[in-house]
Scaffold this motif. Sequence first.
Motif, PDB file in Angstrom:
ATOM      1  N   ALA A 190      84.597  51.838  48.878  1.00 14.61           N
ATOM      2  CA  ALA A 190      85.884  51.615  49.539  1.00 14.61           C
ATOM      3  C   ALA A 190      87.018  51.431  48.547  1.00 14.61           C
ATOM      4  O   ALA A 190      87.118  50.407  47.888  1.00 14.61           O
ATOM      5  N   THR A 210      78.870  41.446  50.803  1.00 19.55           N
ATOM      6  CA  THR A 210      78.588  40.671  52.011  1.00 19.55           C
ATOM      7  C   THR A 210      77.155  40.869  52.491  1.00 19.55           C
ATOM      8  O   THR A 210      76.684  40.149  53.373  1.00 19.55           O
ATOM      9  N   GLU A 230      77.934  48.513  57.114  1.00 18.27           N
ATOM     10  CA  GLU A 230      79.254  48.911  57.566  1.00 18.27           C
ATOM     11  C   GLU A 230      79.129  49.481  58.978  1.00 18.27           C
ATOM     12  O   GLU A 230      78.409  50.453  59.206  1.00 18.27           O
ATOM     13  N   LYS A 262      83.041  53.819  52.929  1.00 23.95           N
ATOM     14  CA  LYS A 262      83.111  52.363  52.909  1.00 23.95           C
ATOM     15  C   LYS A 262      81.970  51.827  52.054  1.00 23.95           C
ATOM     16  O   LYS A 262      81.360  52.552  51.298  1.00 23.95           O
ATOM     17  N   GLY A 263      81.655  50.552  52.203  1.00 20.67           N
ATOM     18  CA  GLY A 263      80.597  49.988  51.360  1.00 20.67           C
ATOM     19  C   GLY A 263      81.048  49.944  49.928  1.00 20.67           C
ATOM     20  O   GLY A 263      82.173  49.554  49.623  1.00 20.67           O
ATOM     21  N   ASP A 269      77.539  47.005  52.409  1.00 21.21           N
ATOM     22  CA  ASP A 269      78.497  46.311  51.554  1.00 21.21           C
ATOM     23  C   ASP A 269      77.685  45.369  50.669  1.00 21.21           C
ATOM     24  O   ASP A 269      77.100  44.400  51.147  1.00 21.21           O
ATOM     25  N   ASN A 308      77.720  47.136  42.938  1.00 27.72           N
ATOM     26  CA  ASN A 308      79.055  47.236  43.517  1.00 27.72           C
ATOM     27  C   ASN A 308      80.080  47.640  42.460  1.00 27.72           C
ATOM     28  O   ASN A 308      80.925  48.508  42.685  1.00 27.72           O
ATOM     29  N   GLU A 364      79.395  53.615  60.574  1.00 27.56           N
ATOM     30  CA  GLU A 364      79.423  54.593  59.497  1.00 27.56           C
ATOM     31  C   GLU A 364      78.175  55.478  59.456  1.00 27.56           C
ATOM     32  O   GLU A 364      77.993  56.256  58.531  1.00 27.56           O
ATOM     33  N   THR A 375      75.937  43.244  54.254  1.00 27.47           N
ATOM     34  CA  THR A 375      75.923  43.653  55.653  1.00 27.47           C
ATOM     35  C   THR A 375      76.165  45.155  55.753  1.00 27.47           C
ATOM     36  O   THR A 375      76.772  45.770  54.864  1.00 27.47           O
TER      37      THR A 375
END
Length: 477
Positions: A429, A390, A394, A425-426, A387, A365, A397, A392
């Motif tokens: 972001a 988290t 996105e 995202k992910g 992500d 990340n 997407e 999880t």
Amino acid sequence: MKTIQLRLTSAIIAVAALCGTAKAQNQITLNESDFTVPAWTQFCRTYGAMKASTTPYSINMTLNGDPTSRMAFAWFTNTSVSNGKLEIVEKADATEADFANAVVIDANNTLVKDLNYSIAKNKLTGVTPNEKKSYYTHKVVATGLKPGTTYSYRVGNENGWSEIGQFTTATASYPEGYDFIYITDTQAQNDEMFDITQKTVHAARKLVPDSKFVLCNGDLVETSGSNNSEWEYEQWFSTMQDVWMTNPLIVTQGNHDKSSNHNFYYHFNNDTTFNATSAVRTDMNGTVFSIVYGDALYLVINYEDWNTPGYFDALAKWMRQEVAAHQDVKWRIASFHKNMFTGSKSHQSDADGRKVREAMLPVFNELGIQVAFQGHDHIYEVIGPVDNLTKTLEVGEVTEVENVTPSGVRENMTGKAGGVYNVAKGTQAGTITVYTEGGAKAAEGTGNTLNVSQLRKGVYVVSVKAGNKSYYSKVML
């Protein structure tokens, strides 16, 4: 010493101590009339294909360092061949005559003693399992090559040369992108399995004839441990030798490649800088390294040493250094064998997988790793964007996904194929990162602004990620 003496006269072959199966007899006489036509034909074809003891085998090229100017080579020989060399010419489709004026580079030659040759599960009729065989491994790196140039080469020495292969060095950029082949877990153990592997790789090569390299994500062979099978590596090369003569490799170590015999290391000429500079080393050399090809940084990661104290910290430090050293690339790609995420039940809760996620997801990340290639689970599956914090997906997407009927649980876990992935995202972001000129991260934040009042005065490099692109600039504070 095992020898074979042949005399082919009027369809009679005299054989002495054939493959160690002739016990009390000093000589076996094979008469064509004693065998079926297919069996006799197969024997004659096999004998005709046999190579002299000075011939190189298990030949491959690997990307090692700058692919615009370097190419690495490795091969095995019998122990009677203690020296080897690379001959290289700046020409496509060269013939033997073209090597009269070749550039010659001497190899580093290492005696590899007493590798376990085969196991019972290899199903090798007439070959005693767990016999030991010794070899010479030969490694050389060609440097000073021209970008975007095709070269022909051969390896060996005056007593025996390989067939002629060729490769093309990378160019500095690829405005239209480029193709490469990705495979993983070939993991074959017998002839039937290797036949599937070679058909798959040859099919991929036919589909992607202009691939720049082959990325192989580990578990080349099945048998690991101290009594692993060198025969399996031998077959991995020989059944696909034509592919490896023209396609460079980026090879990741898998858990089935792990052995105290270090076959994997002896076969591939990978960059070994990590072990030379890291406070915590991997068990096997050449299993952590990076390649920049075009606008992509490939980080080849070894998770097999996950339980070595301090290893994750050393790996994270190395990744930060590599990303800081190559801030102008568009793509940051990680390649590793054991899964960080998987839809399979077989490995998702493994202890090593949990430890890897706990230690490395924050690093992924932080560094904005955009794509991760993994293996291990023997399934067809594309996951993401994810992500990393988290853990999880996105939502929304991924578009243009095709629903398919899985032909088996290992072929397609989700029943979906294809798709366009939005990486805005992910991990991508709104990330702004400030680095010192030395490459150390000084500050980071999400959104459109970042407060840098806590930084000392000086020159910094600012990385701004917008969508799937990264922008860099220098600033004076």
